[in-house]
Design a protein around this motif. Structure first.
Motif, mmCIF file in Angstrom:
data_model
loop_
_atom_site.group_PDB
_atom_site.id
_atom_site.type_symbol
_atom_site.label_atom_id
_atom_site.label_comp_id
_atom_site.label_asym_id
_atom_site.label_seq_id
_atom_site.Cartn_x
_atom_site.Cartn_y
_atom_site.Cartn_z
ATOM 1 N N SER A 56 39.836 55.974 40.544
ATOM 2 C CA SER A 56 40.387 54.625 40.661
ATOM 3 C C SER A 56 40.179 54.136 42.088
ATOM 4 O O SER A 56 39.877 54.912 42.994
ATOM 5 C CB SER A 56 41.875 54.614 40.300
ATOM 6 O OG SER A 56 42.602 55.489 41.142
ATOM 7 N N SER A 110 42.091 40.542 44.788
ATOM 8 C CA SER A 110 41.683 40.447 43.382
ATOM 9 C C SER A 110 40.317 39.779 43.275
ATOM 10 O O SER A 110 39.898 39.036 44.154
ATOM 11 C CB SER A 110 42.724 39.672 42.579
ATOM 12 O OG SER A 110 42.822 38.360 43.056
ATOM 13 N N THR A 113 34.121 42.519 43.099
ATOM 14 C CA THR A 113 33.251 43.388 42.314
ATOM 15 C C THR A 113 33.050 44.701 43.063
ATOM 16 O O THR A 113 32.793 44.705 44.269
ATOM 17 C CB THR A 113 31.892 42.716 42.066
ATOM 18 O OG1 THR A 113 32.109 41.517 41.332
ATOM 19 C CG2 THR A 113 30.952 43.625 41.293
ATOM 20 N N LYS A 128 32.704 47.005 38.033
ATOM 21 C CA LYS A 128 33.921 46.354 37.538
ATOM 22 C C LYS A 128 34.443 45.386 38.591
ATOM 23 O O LYS A 128 33.986 45.392 39.732
ATOM 24 C CB LYS A 128 34.987 47.396 37.213
ATOM 25 C CG LYS A 128 34.572 48.364 36.104
ATOM 26 C CD LYS A 128 35.663 49.346 35.771
ATOM 27 C CE LYS A 128 35.235 50.312 34.709
ATOM 28 N NZ LYS A 128 35.205 49.776 33.383
ATOM 29 N N THR A 168 38.057 43.912 40.477
ATOM 30 C CA THR A 168 39.468 44.240 40.693
ATOM 31 C C THR A 168 40.372 43.247 39.965
ATOM 32 O O THR A 168 40.086 42.054 39.890
ATOM 33 C CB THR A 168 39.829 44.251 42.188
ATOM 34 O OG1 THR A 168 39.514 42.990 42.779
ATOM 35 C CG2 THR A 168 39.106 45.364 42.925
ATOM 36 N N ASP A 169 41.484 43.768 39.455
ATOM 37 C CA ASP A 169 42.448 42.946 38.733
ATOM 38 C C ASP A 169 43.346 42.187 39.720
ATOM 39 O O ASP A 169 43.121 42.211 40.932
ATOM 40 C CB ASP A 169 43.261 43.793 37.748
ATOM 41 C CG ASP A 169 44.136 44.845 38.423
ATOM 42 O OD1 ASP A 169 44.369 44.781 39.653
ATOM 43 O OD2 ASP A 169 44.619 45.745 37.706
ATOM 44 N N ARG A 174 43.162 46.271 41.848
ATOM 45 C CA ARG A 174 42.901 47.636 41.373
ATOM 46 C C ARG A 174 41.820 47.700 40.296
ATOM 47 O O ARG A 174 41.661 46.771 39.505
ATOM 48 C CB ARG A 174 44.174 48.239 40.782
ATOM 49 C CG ARG A 174 45.272 48.423 41.782
ATOM 50 C CD ARG A 174 46.509 49.075 41.155
ATOM 51 N NE ARG A 174 47.560 49.187 42.120
ATOM 52 C CZ ARG A 174 47.702 50.177 42.995
ATOM 53 N NH1 ARG A 174 46.829 51.159 42.998
ATOM 54 N NH2 ARG A 174 48.701 50.198 43.853
ATOM 55 N N ILE A 175 41.163 48.844 40.278
ATOM 56 C CA ILE A 175 40.343 49.271 39.153
ATOM 57 C C ILE A 175 40.804 50.685 38.860
ATOM 58 O O ILE A 175 40.748 51.557 39.729
ATOM 59 C CB ILE A 175 38.834 49.233 39.474
ATOM 60 C CG1 ILE A 175 38.392 47.785 39.703
ATOM 61 C CG2 ILE A 175 38.040 49.877 38.337
ATOM 62 C CD1 ILE A 175 36.956 47.627 40.129
ATOM 63 N N THR A 176 41.290 50.900 37.664
ATOM 64 C CA THR A 176 41.886 52.196 37.329
ATOM 65 C C THR A 176 41.042 53.019 36.367
ATOM 66 O O THR A 176 41.414 54.142 36.044
ATOM 67 C CB THR A 176 43.282 51.995 36.696
ATOM 68 O OG1 THR A 176 43.129 51.204 35.514
ATOM 69 C CG2 THR A 176 44.231 51.319 37.663
ATOM 70 N N ASP A 177 39.916 52.472 35.918
ATOM 71 C CA ASP A 177 39.195 53.139 34.832
ATOM 72 C C ASP A 177 37.719 53.422 35.113
ATOM 73 O O ASP A 177 36.844 53.097 34.332
ATOM 74 C CB ASP A 177 39.353 52.336 33.543
ATOM 75 C CG ASP A 177 38.870 50.898 33.671
ATOM 76 O OD1 ASP A 177 38.552 50.453 34.797
ATOM 77 O OD2 ASP A 177 38.795 50.223 32.634
#
Length: 135
Positions: A27, A40, A43, A62, A64-65, A69-72
């Motif tokens: 993550s 947020s 990329t 991905k 970021t939210d 965060r990017i958790t996956d």
């Protein structure tokens, strides 16, 4: 008796749901320390080093939210050992925030050596950044 059956069904359902949820080994998180808020909409590209050819292979990309965060990244059900690079594309983030910045992107190279969870956060400002292995 009726309550016991309902409780048992709820416990079974929650166990099945937890078993079906994907788990990830990597993550990341970006905190804009100049504003004190998560970054947020940034990329982040994940690449793995192919050591025999010394080339980077794209694994994932991905955004970021709202919590920065990017958790996956990297499913846990496979071996993820190796050298990786996260590229944080910060230019567009600062442009959206009408802020002049020095770093159009930031690359962080690290090595996964076991099956534990790896968290790679960065603290970011327009003219500096820091990173560390989080948890």
């Amino acid at each position: 008796m009726k309550k016991s059956i309902i409780l048992g069904l709820l416990m079974l359902f929650s166990t099945v749901m937890a078993a079906q949820s994907e788990k990830y080994q990597l993550s990341s998180h970006i905190l804009d320390v100049s504003k004190g808020v998560p970054a947020s909409g940034v990329t982040i590209k994940l690449e793995k080093l192919e050591e025999t050819t010394n080339t980077w292979i794209k694994v994932d990309e991905k955004v970021t939210d709202k919590n920065g965060r990017i958790t996956d990244f990297l499913k846990e059900n496979t071996s993820n050992l190796g050298i990786y690079k996260l590229t944080y594309f910060t230019k567009e983030y600062f442009k959206r925030n009408q802020t002049e910045s020095f770093y159009p992107f930031i690359e962080v190279v690290f090595q996964i050596t076991d099956n534990s969870h790896y968290h790679v956060p960065i603290t970011l400002s327009a003219f500096g950044y820091a990173t560390y292995r989080g948890n």
